[in-house]
Design an enzyme around this catalytic site. Structure first.
Site, short mmCIF file in Angstrom:
data_model
loop_
_atom_site.label_atom_id
_atom_site.label_comp_id
_atom_site.label_asym_id
_atom_site.label_seq_id
_atom_site.Cartn_x
_atom_site.Cartn_y
_atom_site.Cartn_z
N CYS A 5 16.77 36.12 64.70
CA CYS A 5 17.50 35.13 65.46
C CYS A 5 18.76 35.68 66.12
CB CYS A 5 17.96 34.00 64.53
SG CYS A 5 16.61 33.16 63.73
N GLY A 32 15.38 35.99 69.95
CA GLY A 32 14.53 34.88 69.50
C GLY A 32 14.13 34.02 70.67
N ASN A 106 21.11 34.06 61.02
CA ASN A 106 20.27 35.22 61.37
C ASN A 106 20.10 36.05 60.10
OD1 ASN A 106 20.89 38.27 63.26
ND2 ASN A 106 18.97 37.43 62.54
N GLY A 107 18.87 36.18 59.63
CA GLY A 107 18.64 36.98 58.42
C GLY A 107 17.52 36.40 57.58
N TYR A 245 16.10 49.40 68.47
CA TYR A 245 15.27 48.51 69.26
C TYR A 245 15.83 47.10 69.46
CZ TYR A 245 11.18 45.43 70.01
OH TYR A 245 10.32 44.48 70.46
#
Ligand code: SF4
Length: 470
Positions: A5, A32, A106-107, A245
């Site tokens: 996210c 996301g 996020n995670g 990336y």
């Protein structure tokens, strides 16, 4: 391979909050693409809009016009825990005993089942199937005389990766887990403050980058200014794939511009795996910087041998195998007049399952390439991720099942060279012990059996999307 996210937050009494959050999320779209949401407050309750799809599809002008306030948070979702459906969109709103918060995460939390089982008997109601909802309720349930104390208490219970933006009726709060797995940064805009997954989002809205939110740090922003607290951890585990990336090349993480780090990966790759060739090209866009580095270090001219259709999402946007195969053709078009009869060095960021790369090699050979030498900016990925990256199961990882010569043959490449772990660390130029390297080494920062909690949560029933109540 997908990141989970992108998160964003703004505190400003003078700016159009919803519009800033919208454009912040727009800059974080690469993190996301399944759903997007914005929550704002003017101090009298929280208003939220969230929708499935891209940021540009999720909101209308009239949505933004209704989101008035001076604090806002936003979220772009790619699911790893919890399926892709409206109930799991964020930000999440949760309430208990007169306290309300909105949260964007996020995670990936690993001990989520244990925490959920603990909270449920006390009346905490779980409507979605995400670990993010467990974090929100754990914070509400935690002891403490203020939000800073409650959050720090909750952090001692949470195991896993979490960068958070949290909004209460008068505060914007940024939280990064003690291992610092996912990035988070702080910036300023006029007399206000901004928090974002990546610094590129600050640039796009005209905010100034201040610093990274440190691992274990809680930053509380309100009318009294900025306060910060720390939760200590002996172990740091920043995901190294942010550098390879995930993050945009124009973002800066821990003082390192990702474009430069990726160029250095290409340079070291050229030293470690030289080859006699006519042209160097990258698989666009994530390997572009590294391919220019390879070209510079090797002296082999750089070319754009593959053109990307920028309006097709990342290759794995559809999980279906048939669409994945088709996706490569929709996404790339080789420049046959440039590459025909040439010996090519093709640089890519990583190989996960090995399902995309053979199609790229075939495309290039059909376009007339005489030789295709693959060079990869990461070591072989042999272990799955339990910290929020939708990678693959171990049995799907090509490097977990095959030797490098076998992979080369499977990909139909003339040669194959992976960047070494030491080369990767040298390219990034930061201490090795601050990174999670588990998908290369199997050395997880947290015991992996806890990862089973993630799977357990995915089997829990899902309900209607409403705020949670005690
Ligand atoms: S296992 Fe790999 S992808 Fe997952 S957090 Fe660690 S480095 Fe990143």
């Amino acid at each position: 391979m997908h990141e989970k996210c992108g998160i964003f937050g703004v505190y400003s009494h003078t700016m159009d909050i919803a519009r800033l959050v919208f454009f912040g999320l727009f800059a974080l779209q690469h993190r996301g693409q399944e759903s997007s949401g914005i929550a704002v407050t003017d101090g009298n309750g929280i208003k939220i809009r969230a929708n499935m799809g891209l940021v540009s599809q999720a909101f209308t002008e009239s949505d933004l016009a209704q989101l008035k306030g001076y604090i806002g948070i936003g979220h772009n979702r790619y699911s790893t825990t919890g399926s892709s459906q409206p109930a799991n969109m964020q930000p999440i709103i949760a309430s208990s005993e007169g306290l309300t918060l909105a949260l964007a995460h996020n995670g990936n939390i690993l001990n989520v089942r244990e925490l959920r089982d603990e909270l449920q008997p006390h009346g905490y109601d779980f409507r979605a199937s995400t670990d993010s909802e467990v974090i929100a309720n754990l914070i509400l349930a935690s002891p403490g005389k203020d939000w800073g104390e409650k959050i720090r208490h909750a952090m001692h219970r949470l195991q896993g990766a979490y960068s958070l933006t949290i909004m209460t009726d008068n505060k914007l709060i940024a939280v990064r887990d003690p291992m610092g797995v996912r990035p988070l940064c702080l910036g300023s805009i006029d007399s206000g403050w901004v928090v974002a997954s990546e610094s590129c989002a600050l640039d796009h809205i005209g905010a100034r980058f201040s610093r990274d939110v440190e691992p274990g740090e809680v930053v509380v922003i309100d009318n009294n200014g900025v306060k910060n607290y720390r939760v200590k951890s002996s172990k740091k585990a920043l995901c190294i794939f942010e550098y390879i990336y995930f993050a945009r090349p124009d973002s800066i993480i821990q003082g390192r511009l990702l474009y430069e780090a990726r160029q250095a990966m290409g340079e070291i790759l050229a030293q470690e795996h030289p080859v006699d060739a006519d042209l160097v090209m990258g698989v666009p866009d994530s390997a572009t910087a590294a391919s220019t580095g390879y070209s510079k270090a090797s002296g082999i001219p750089y070319c754009e041998g593959l053109l990307k259709n920028r309006y097709v999402g990342r290759t794995f946007i559809e999980p279906d195998q048939r669409l994945r195969d088709l996706g490569v053709q929709l996404k790339f078009n080789p420049l046959s007049r440039v590459i025909s009869g040439k010996r090519l060095v093709v640089v890519d960021d990583s190989i996960v399952r090995g399902t995309t790369t053979p199609h790229i090699v075939t495309l290039l050979r059909k376009a007339g390439a005489k030789e295709v030498h693959l060079r990869i900016c990461a070591p072989p990925i042999r272990y799955p991720c339990f910290l929020g990256v939708d990678m693959a199961s171990e049995w799907e990882l090509i490097a977990a099942r095959k030797t490098i010569p076998q992979i080369r043959d499977y990909l139909d490449a003339d040669s194959l060279g992976y960047l070494s772990l030491d080369g990767l660390i040298r390219a990034i130029g930061l201490p090795k012990d601050m990174f999670c390297l588990a998908c290369f080494t199997g050395d997880y920062p947290i015991p992996v059996q806890m990862g089973m909690d993630k799977l357990a949560l995915e089997t829990l029933p899902e309900k209607e999307p409403v705020g949670t109540q005690k």
